[in-house]
Design a protein around this motif. Structure first.
Motif, PDB file in Angstrom:
ATOM      1  N   ASP A  54      -5.417   0.931   0.034  1.00 38.79           N
ATOM      2  CA  ASP A  54      -4.595   1.567   1.067  1.00 38.79           C
ATOM      3  C   ASP A  54      -4.716   0.768   2.360  1.00 38.79           C
ATOM      4  OD1 ASP A  54      -3.727   4.109  -0.212  1.00 38.79           O
ATOM      5  OD2 ASP A  54      -5.887   4.464  -0.315  1.00 38.79           O
ATOM      6  N   ASN A  55      -3.768   1.013   3.257  1.00 38.20           N
ATOM      7  CA  ASN A  55      -3.821   0.444   4.586  1.00 38.20           C
ATOM      8  C   ASN A  55      -3.587   1.575   5.572  1.00 38.20           C
ATOM      9  OD1 ASN A  55      -2.911  -0.766   7.132  1.00 38.20           O
ATOM     10  ND2 ASN A  55      -3.077  -2.677   6.008  1.00 38.20           N
ATOM     11  N   HIS A  56      -4.588   1.844   6.397  1.00 39.15           N
ATOM     12  CA  HIS A  56      -4.479   2.884   7.423  1.00 39.15           C
ATOM     13  C   HIS A  56      -4.780   2.256   8.775  1.00 39.15           C
ATOM     14  CE1 HIS A  56      -4.167   6.035   4.444  1.00 39.15           C
ATOM     15  NE2 HIS A  56      -5.223   5.538   3.828  1.00 39.15           N
ATOM     16  N   PRO A  84       0.814  -1.214   0.000  1.00 37.83           N
ATOM     17  CA  PRO A  84       0.000   0.000   0.000  1.00 37.83           C
ATOM     18  C   PRO A  84       0.856   1.277   0.000  1.00 37.83           C
ATOM     19  CG  PRO A  84      -0.028  -1.042   2.160  1.00 37.83           C
ATOM     20  CD  PRO A  84       0.736  -1.953   1.244  1.00 37.83           C
ATOM     21  N   PRO A  85       0.370   2.347  -0.614  1.00 37.01           N
ATOM     22  CA  PRO A  85      -0.848   2.418  -1.410  1.00 37.01           C
ATOM     23  C   PRO A  85      -0.591   1.811  -2.788  1.00 37.01           C
ATOM     24  CG  PRO A  85       0.206   4.551  -1.412  1.00 37.01           C
ATOM     25  CD  PRO A  85       1.039   3.652  -0.518  1.00 37.01           C
ATOM     26  N   ALA A  86      -1.465   0.930  -3.211  1.00 37.02           N
ATOM     27  CA  ALA A  86      -1.319   0.236  -4.493  1.00 37.02           C
ATOM     28  C   ALA A  86      -2.405   0.705  -5.450  1.00 37.02           C
ATOM     29  CB  ALA A  86      -1.426  -1.274  -4.288  1.00 37.02           C
ATOM     30  N   LEU A  95     -10.508   0.239  -0.023  1.00 32.89           N
ATOM     31  CA  LEU A  95     -10.596   0.234  -1.479  1.00 32.89           C
ATOM     32  C   LEU A  95     -11.253   1.531  -1.935  1.00 32.89           C
ATOM     33  CD1 LEU A  95     -10.384  -1.284  -4.232  1.00 32.89           C
ATOM     34  CD2 LEU A  95     -12.670  -2.192  -3.740  1.00 32.89           C
ATOM     35  N   THR A  96     -10.641   2.202  -2.928  1.00 33.76           N
ATOM     36  CA  THR A  96     -11.166   3.448  -3.467  1.00 33.76           C
ATOM     37  C   THR A  96     -11.224   3.355  -4.982  1.00 33.76           C
ATOM     38  OG1 THR A  96     -10.090   4.657  -1.667  1.00 33.76           O
ATOM     39  CG2 THR A  96     -10.841   5.954  -3.557  1.00 33.76           C
ATOM     40  N   ASP A  97     -12.347   3.718  -5.567  1.00 39.88           N
ATOM     41  CA  ASP A  97     -12.454   3.838  -7.016  1.00 39.88           C
ATOM     42  C   ASP A  97     -11.845   5.181  -7.404  1.00 39.88           C
ATOM     43  OD1 ASP A  97     -13.683   2.919  -9.648  1.00 39.88           O
ATOM     44  OD2 ASP A  97     -14.513   4.946  -9.441  1.00 39.88           O
ATOM     45  N   LEU A  98     -11.029   5.203  -8.451  1.00 39.63           N
ATOM     46  CA  LEU A  98     -10.342   6.426  -8.873  1.00 39.63           C
ATOM     47  C   LEU A  98     -11.074   7.112 -10.032  1.00 39.63           C
ATOM     48  CD1 LEU A  98      -6.646   5.198  -8.639  1.00 39.63           C
ATOM     49  CD2 LEU A  98      -7.959   6.534  -6.976  1.00 39.63           C
ATOM     50  N   PRO A 121     -14.109  -0.155   3.338  1.00 36.34           N
ATOM     51  CA  PRO A 121     -13.192  -1.096   3.995  1.00 36.34           C
ATOM     52  C   PRO A 121     -13.181  -2.459   3.303  1.00 36.34           C
ATOM     53  CG  PRO A 121     -15.132  -0.688   5.354  1.00 36.34           C
ATOM     54  CD  PRO A 121     -15.239   0.218   4.178  1.00 36.34           C
ATOM     55  N   LEU A 122     -12.013  -3.083   3.299  1.00 34.29           N
ATOM     56  CA  LEU A 122     -11.826  -4.420   2.735  1.00 34.29           C
ATOM     57  C   LEU A 122     -11.610  -5.420   3.861  1.00 34.29           C
ATOM     58  CD1 LEU A 122      -9.300  -3.831  -0.197  1.00 34.29           C
ATOM     59  CD2 LEU A 122     -11.601  -4.765  -0.406  1.00 34.29           C
ATOM     60  N   THR A 123     -12.103  -6.632   3.661  1.00 31.98           N
ATOM     61  CA  THR A 123     -11.809  -7.718   4.589  1.00 31.98           C
ATOM     62  C   THR A 123     -11.324  -8.920   3.795  1.00 31.98           C
ATOM     63  OG1 THR A 123     -14.096  -8.471   4.523  1.00 31.98           O
ATOM     64  CG2 THR A 123     -13.511  -6.976   6.307  1.00 31.98           C
ATOM     65  N   LYS A 124     -10.637  -9.810   4.464  1.00 30.48           N
ATOM     66  CA  LYS A 124     -10.094 -11.005   3.824  1.00 30.48           C
ATOM     67  C   LYS A 124     -11.213 -11.786   3.152  1.00 30.48           C
ATOM     68  CE  LYS A 124      -7.097 -14.903   4.818  1.00 30.48           C
ATOM     69  NZ  LYS A 124      -6.311 -15.584   5.838  1.00 30.48           N
ATOM     70  N   GLY A 125     -10.987 -12.143   1.882  1.00 32.67           N
ATOM     71  CA  GLY A 125     -11.963 -12.906   1.128  1.00 32.67           C
ATOM     72  C   GLY A 125     -12.895 -12.070   0.264  1.00 32.67           C
ATOM     73  N   ASP A 126     -12.866 -10.739   0.407  1.00 33.34           N
ATOM     74  CA  ASP A 126     -13.709  -9.888  -0.429  1.00 33.34           C
ATOM     75  C   ASP A 126     -13.345 -10.069  -1.895  1.00 33.34           C
ATOM     76  OD1 ASP A 126     -15.233  -8.764   1.557  1.00 33.34           O
ATOM     77  OD2 ASP A 126     -14.064  -6.916   1.707  1.00 33.34           O
ATOM     78  N   ILE A 127     -14.341  -9.926  -2.769  1.00 32.36           N
ATOM     79  CA  ILE A 127     -14.128 -10.018  -4.216  1.00 32.36           C
ATOM     80  C   ILE A 127     -14.237  -8.611  -4.793  1.00 32.36           C
ATOM     81  CG2 ILE A 127     -14.942 -10.985  -6.402  1.00 32.36           C
ATOM     82  CD1 ILE A 127     -13.822 -13.097  -4.510  1.00 32.36           C
ATOM     83  N   ILE A 128     -13.144  -8.159  -5.416  1.00 25.83           N
ATOM     84  CA  ILE A 128     -13.090  -6.841  -6.039  1.00 25.83           C
ATOM     85  C   ILE A 128     -13.310  -7.024  -7.534  1.00 25.83           C
ATOM     86  CG2 ILE A 128     -11.639  -4.827  -6.491  1.00 25.83           C
ATOM     87  CD1 ILE A 128     -10.060  -5.640  -3.918  1.00 25.83           C
TER      88      ILE A 128
END
Length: 165
Positions: free
Chosen positions: A104-106, A77-79, A112-115, A133-140
């Motif tokens: 990002d990681n804060h 991050p930030p990626a 997750l942010t859409d640009l 917010p993202l959690t483990k296993g989420d599908i983007i």
């Protein structure tokens, strides 16, 4: 006679201030050049040398993306994610924008942010309009691609033979 001494003192003070400023500029340039030289010597940026992979995106294979099955991207991050070559994670899909999304990681929490992408960003099949917010296993979802978000503790990682950076 007093006015001449005052002017001479002011001139000497101006010269001293000018030399102090020039020495400061030379020092700052030297320091920056030294940092760049050490980065080139190690082959890494300063922020990345001690960084450990703490999250991954794994492509979820489907009918539209069979050639990209089993691909895993390391997230530092930030990626930024998108088609442009200067993203950390470059995705080969014509439906993905050049700069599509950012992860990002804060304070230990993933976001997750859409640009402002043309086709939008989805999280678990729901479109996002703000930083989420993202959690483990989420599908983007980006374009036609689906990526599973996987977070680790910094010591574990997926099979190193399939990591794409």
């Amino acid at each position: 006679m007093d006015m001449e001494w005052v002017l001479l003192t002011l001139r000497a003070l101006a010269v001293l201030i000018l030399y102090a400023f020039l020495l400061l500029v030379v020092y700052l340039i030297w320091r920056d050049l030294h940092l760049v030289a050490s980065d080139q010597h190690t082959g890494h940026g300063i922020a990345v040398t001690n960084a450990k992979p703490v999250a991954w995106l794994r492509i979820v294979p489907d009918m539209d993306t069979p050639s990209q099955a089993e691909m895993v991207f390391v997230v530092f991050p930030p990626a930024t994610l998108g088609r442009a070559e200067d993203n950390q994670i470059v995705l080969q899909d014509e439906w993905v924008s050049a700069y599509h999304a950012r992860i990002d990681n804060h304070a230990g929490r993933w976001w997750l942010t859409d640009l402002g992408s043309r086709n939008g960003t989805r999280l678990n099949d729901a479109p996002i309009t703000e930083t989420t917010p993202l959690t483990k296993g989420d599908i983007i979802g980006l374009g036609r691609l689906k990526l599973r978000f996987e977070a680790g503790d910094g010591t574990s990682h997926p099979d190193p033979h399939i990591i794409q950076t």
